[in-house]
Design a protein around this motif. Structure first.
Motif, PDB file in Angstrom:
ATOM      1  N   SER A  58       0.865  -1.192   0.000  1.00 26.45           N
ATOM      2  CA  SER A  58       0.000   0.000   0.000  1.00 26.45           C
ATOM      3  C   SER A  58       0.895   1.232   0.000  1.00 26.45           C
ATOM      4  O   SER A  58       2.085   1.146   0.350  1.00 26.45           O
ATOM      5  CB  SER A  58      -0.916   0.041   1.235  1.00 26.45           C
ATOM      6  OG  SER A  58      -0.178   0.320   2.403  1.00 26.45           O
ATOM      7  N   THR A  84      -5.649  16.264   3.558  1.00 24.10           N
ATOM      8  CA  THR A  84      -5.175  15.006   3.002  1.00 24.10           C
ATOM      9  C   THR A  84      -5.925  13.858   3.653  1.00 24.10           C
ATOM     10  O   THR A  84      -6.785  14.063   4.518  1.00 24.10           O
ATOM     11  CB  THR A  84      -3.645  14.854   3.217  1.00 24.10           C
ATOM     12  OG1 THR A  84      -3.192  13.640   2.583  1.00 24.10           O
ATOM     13  CG2 THR A  84      -3.279  14.790   4.695  1.00 24.10           C
ATOM     14  N   PHE A  85      -5.589  12.651   3.224  1.00 26.71           N
ATOM     15  CA  PHE A  85      -6.129  11.444   3.830  1.00 26.71           C
ATOM     16  C   PHE A  85      -5.309  11.136   5.086  1.00 26.71           C
ATOM     17  O   PHE A  85      -4.122  11.478   5.171  1.00 26.71           O
ATOM     18  CB  PHE A  85      -6.030  10.301   2.816  1.00 26.71           C
ATOM     19  CG  PHE A  85      -6.659   9.018   3.285  1.00 26.71           C
ATOM     20  CD1 PHE A  85      -7.987   8.972   3.658  1.00 26.71           C
ATOM     21  CD2 PHE A  85      -5.910   7.853   3.339  1.00 26.71           C
ATOM     22  CE1 PHE A  85      -8.571   7.787   4.082  1.00 26.71           C
ATOM     23  CE2 PHE A  85      -6.483   6.657   3.752  1.00 26.71           C
ATOM     24  CZ  PHE A  85      -7.809   6.625   4.137  1.00 26.71           C
ATOM     25  N   THR A  88      -1.403   9.974   5.523  1.00 29.98           N
ATOM     26  CA  THR A  88      -0.245  10.871   5.476  1.00 29.98           C
ATOM     27  C   THR A  88       0.260  11.171   6.892  1.00 29.98           C
ATOM     28  O   THR A  88       1.470  11.204   7.133  1.00 29.98           O
ATOM     29  CB  THR A  88      -0.616  12.196   4.770  1.00 29.98           C
ATOM     30  OG1 THR A  88      -1.444  11.925   3.641  1.00 29.98           O
ATOM     31  CG2 THR A  88       0.614  12.959   4.322  1.00 29.98           C
ATOM     32  N   VAL A 130       1.553  16.605  -0.375  1.00 29.37           N
ATOM     33  CA  VAL A 130       0.534  15.789  -1.046  1.00 29.37           C
ATOM     34  C   VAL A 130       0.138  16.549  -2.307  1.00 29.37           C
ATOM     35  O   VAL A 130      -0.271  17.712  -2.219  1.00 29.37           O
ATOM     36  CB  VAL A 130      -0.711  15.601  -0.140  1.00 29.37           C
ATOM     37  CG1 VAL A 130      -1.794  14.814  -0.871  1.00 29.37           C
ATOM     38  CG2 VAL A 130      -0.325  14.923   1.173  1.00 29.37           C
ATOM     39  N   ASP A 156       3.880  12.423  -0.853  1.00 31.21           N
ATOM     40  CA  ASP A 156       2.729  11.529  -0.917  1.00 31.21           C
ATOM     41  C   ASP A 156       2.107  11.775  -2.286  1.00 31.21           C
ATOM     42  O   ASP A 156       1.365  12.742  -2.484  1.00 31.21           O
ATOM     43  CB  ASP A 156       1.749  11.836   0.216  1.00 31.21           C
ATOM     44  CG  ASP A 156       0.477  10.988   0.144  1.00 31.21           C
ATOM     45  OD1 ASP A 156       0.186  10.425  -0.944  1.00 31.21           O
ATOM     46  OD2 ASP A 156      -0.234  10.908   1.157  1.00 31.21           O
ATOM     47  N   ALA A 158       0.071   9.797  -3.932  1.00 30.35           N
ATOM     48  CA  ALA A 158      -1.050   8.863  -4.111  1.00 30.35           C
ATOM     49  C   ALA A 158      -1.969   9.289  -5.263  1.00 30.35           C
ATOM     50  O   ALA A 158      -2.604   8.449  -5.891  1.00 30.35           O
ATOM     51  CB  ALA A 158      -1.852   8.741  -2.814  1.00 30.35           C
ATOM     52  N   TYR A 183      -4.245   1.859  -4.988  1.00 32.64           N
ATOM     53  CA  TYR A 183      -5.545   1.491  -4.424  1.00 32.64           C
ATOM     54  C   TYR A 183      -6.582   1.490  -5.558  1.00 32.64           C
ATOM     55  O   TYR A 183      -6.380   2.123  -6.595  1.00 32.64           O
ATOM     56  CB  TYR A 183      -5.904   2.507  -3.318  1.00 32.64           C
ATOM     57  CG  TYR A 183      -7.211   2.223  -2.649  1.00 32.64           C
ATOM     58  CD1 TYR A 183      -7.377   1.082  -1.862  1.00 32.64           C
ATOM     59  CD2 TYR A 183      -8.302   3.076  -2.810  1.00 32.64           C
ATOM     60  CE1 TYR A 183      -8.594   0.817  -1.258  1.00 32.64           C
ATOM     61  CE2 TYR A 183      -9.512   2.812  -2.205  1.00 32.64           C
ATOM     62  CZ  TYR A 183      -9.650   1.672  -1.428  1.00 32.64           C
ATOM     63  OH  TYR A 183     -10.862   1.400  -0.843  1.00 32.64           O
ATOM     64  N   LYS A 186      -7.493   4.697  -7.591  1.00 32.28           N
ATOM     65  CA  LYS A 186      -6.458   5.644  -8.019  1.00 32.28           C
ATOM     66  C   LYS A 186      -6.282   5.583  -9.554  1.00 32.28           C
ATOM     67  O   LYS A 186      -6.960   4.821 -10.233  1.00 32.28           O
ATOM     68  CB  LYS A 186      -5.154   5.360  -7.262  1.00 32.28           C
ATOM     69  CG  LYS A 186      -5.318   5.524  -5.726  1.00 32.28           C
ATOM     70  CD  LYS A 186      -5.411   6.972  -5.292  1.00 32.28           C
ATOM     71  CE  LYS A 186      -5.955   7.290  -3.912  1.00 32.28           C
ATOM     72  NZ  LYS A 186      -5.369   6.716  -2.727  1.00 32.28           N
ATOM     73  N   GLY A 193      -1.959  -1.637  -3.201  1.00 25.61           N
ATOM     74  CA  GLY A 193      -0.539  -1.609  -3.525  1.00 25.61           C
ATOM     75  C   GLY A 193      -0.021  -0.190  -3.643  1.00 25.61           C
ATOM     76  O   GLY A 193      -0.783   0.779  -3.641  1.00 25.61           O
ATOM     77  N   PHE A 328     -11.080  16.559   0.948  1.00 21.43           N
ATOM     78  CA  PHE A 328     -11.116  15.608   2.038  1.00 21.43           C
ATOM     79  C   PHE A 328     -11.875  16.223   3.197  1.00 21.43           C
ATOM     80  O   PHE A 328     -12.033  17.433   3.241  1.00 21.43           O
ATOM     81  CB  PHE A 328      -9.680  15.313   2.508  1.00 21.43           C
ATOM     82  CG  PHE A 328      -8.892  14.441   1.574  1.00 21.43           C
ATOM     83  CD1 PHE A 328      -9.105  13.072   1.534  1.00 21.43           C
ATOM     84  CD2 PHE A 328      -7.931  15.005   0.744  1.00 21.43           C
ATOM     85  CE1 PHE A 328      -8.350  12.268   0.687  1.00 21.43           C
ATOM     86  CE2 PHE A 328      -7.179  14.201  -0.105  1.00 21.43           C
ATOM     87  CZ  PHE A 328      -7.400  12.833  -0.134  1.00 21.43           C
TER      88      PHE A 328
HETATM   89  C1  PLP Z   1      -5.215   6.829  -1.167  1.00 18.50           C
HETATM   90  C2  PLP Z   1      -4.306   7.723  -0.406  1.00 18.50           C
HETATM   91  C3  PLP Z   1      -3.300   7.223   0.434  1.00 18.50           C
HETATM   92  C4  PLP Z   1      -3.206   5.791   0.832  1.00 18.50           C
HETATM   93  O1  PLP Z   1      -3.000   4.924  -0.199  1.00 18.50           O
HETATM   94  P1  PLP Z   1      -3.078   3.341   0.106  1.00 18.50           P
HETATM   95  O2  PLP Z   1      -2.431   2.737  -1.088  1.00 18.50           O
HETATM   96  O3  PLP Z   1      -4.533   3.013   0.217  1.00 18.50           O
HETATM   97  O4  PLP Z   1      -2.334   3.086   1.360  1.00 18.50           O
HETATM   98  C5  PLP Z   1      -2.405   8.110   0.997  1.00 18.50           C
HETATM   99  N1  PLP Z   1      -2.504   9.431   0.774  1.00 18.50           N
HETATM  100  C6  PLP Z   1      -3.467   9.962   0.010  1.00 18.50           C
HETATM  101  C7  PLP Z   1      -3.497  11.433  -0.201  1.00 18.50           C
HETATM  102  C8  PLP Z   1      -4.416   9.127  -0.590  1.00 18.50           C
HETATM  103  O5  PLP Z   1      -5.407   9.665  -1.319  1.00 18.50           O
END
Ligand code: PLP
Length: 383
Positions: A58, A84-85, A88, A130, A156, A158, A183, A186, A193, A328
């Protein structure tokens, strides 16, 4: 209403991915092995070959490995955006360090470099940025601040595959580690992953060992090596963050399609930009070149003259069979961060005000032109 529900997000999985997963299942090698290795090599190639890539289970794992490899430890401070999620910030706590939350720049929705500078103390060790929605942060200023204060930078990313800052792909900038997420929702997926990328061999070496129990060689190396297959040494209490070949099998083919996926996302963003102009809403922040944005998300902001609130908008869209989401709920509003760090909305005015009226509308590659036209028309009718 006859129209089937249009989900907020769906992955695009082809027969190639399915056949490759079946091949892994039939091969007997289901966990980390030849496909994970190939996926890492292909991914590093995609980024231009000057970085190394480590596949992880992940992005959250990858971010944890990154901070550990950079030496972040108990009592240290790591600056993170509130917008952010939770992943982070949570990885900072895994190491006993403290996330220090800062506001965003309302013009980009990304971490505000001035707020970063103001948050630096003698305990600060790193900055996590991010690239929200897939729009690169102001990396020139972030890198300058980090150099001036001797801080590490973890990206980050993601949302940011593939995104460009100026003309360089995210993952190739002068930072310490970049982590991408695969994920399900994404811009490309391996079910679960992520990929950790760095241009620093020592960081990669440390992450590689910590990714698999602190063992000095991974299972596949053992399998291939001439020395006895049963022998290994544990040099640290590591983690279990490796990506299985079943996931890498999906990733190999998603990566081959990523340029097509990205073109489609850019095209759809341009269509939304045109179709949603002149409504009581703010379009997403744009880079100079629309193709430099990954368009993982298309976040719109309802303005004060909109006739519905954000919450009503989401309900009414769902009534018209369209799924929306909110990215978010800022971390200063989440109980764990708010209560443990005594955070107040008034300290994050830009993130807090964005949260009140932002909504992400569907944007993904298997949406049809007709689906998108329907979203545009429904928004017109609602507003
Ligand atoms: C989706 C996301 C994550 C986590 O990703 P995973 O692969 O699910 O661990 C981290 N940071 C942000 C900003 C995300 O949107």
């Amino acid at each position: 209403m006859n129209r089937p529900f249009l989900p907020f997000a769906l992955p695009e999985i082809g027969e190639e991915e399915i056949a490759e997963v079946v091949d892994s299942l039939r091969s007997g090698w289901v966990t980390t092995g030849p496909k994970a290795k190939r996926f890492e090599a292909d991914f590093a190639d995609y980024l231009g070959g000057e970085v190394q890539a480590l596949a992880v289970n992940s992005a959250t794992s990858g971010l944890h490995l990154a901070l550990e490899a950079l030496g972040i430890k108990a009592g240290d401070e790591v600056i993170v955006p509130t917008y952010t999620f939770t992943a982070t910030a949570e990885v900072v706590r895994y190491l006993g360090a403290h996330p220090v939350f800062v506001d965003i720049d309302p013009a980009t929705y990304n971490i505000d470099p001035a707020a970063v500078e103001a948050a630096i103390t003698d305990k600060t060790r790193a900055i996590m940025v991010v690239h929200f929605a897939g729009l690169a942060c102001d990396m020139q200023r972030i890198i300058a601040i980090a150099k001036q204060h001797d801080l590490k930078i973890v990206e980050d990313a993601a949302h940011a595959f593939p995104s460009r800052y100026q003309d360089k792909l995210i993952g190739t900038l002068d930072t310490d580690v970049t982590v991408f997420s695969f994920y399900a929702n994404k811009t490309m997926t391996t079910a679960e992953g992520g990929m950790l990328v760095s241009r620093h061999p020592a960081i990669i070496e440390r992450c590689k060992i910590m990714r698999l129990h602190g063992i000095s060689r991974d299972a596949f190396d053992r399998y291939q090596s001439k020395t006895p297959a049963w022998y290994y040494e544990v040099i640290e209490p590591g983690f279990k963050y490796n990506m299985p070949d079943i996931s890498a099998a999906i990733g190999l083919h998603q990566l081959k399609k990523i340029n097509r996926f990205h073109e489609k996302r850019c095209l759809m963003a341009a269509r939304y930009n045109a179709g949603l102009a002149n409504l009581p809403l703010a379009l997403p922040p744009m880079p100079d070149n629309i193709n430099h944005h990954a368009w993982h998300l298309y976040p719109i902001r309802l303005t004060d003259n909109a006739t519905v609130s954000r919450d009503e908008f989401i309900i009414k869209m769902a009534e018209q069979q369209i799924g929306c989401s909110v990215h978010f709920i800022p971390l200063h509003r989440q109980p764990v961060w708010r209560d443990n760090y005594q955070l107040q909305s008034s300290s994050f005015p830009h993130a807090d005000s964005l949260f009140q009226n932002v909504v992400s509308i569907p944007l993904y590659t298997i949406m049809t032109d007709n689906d998108q036209q329907y979203v545009i028309e429904t928004i017109h009718a609602l507003l």
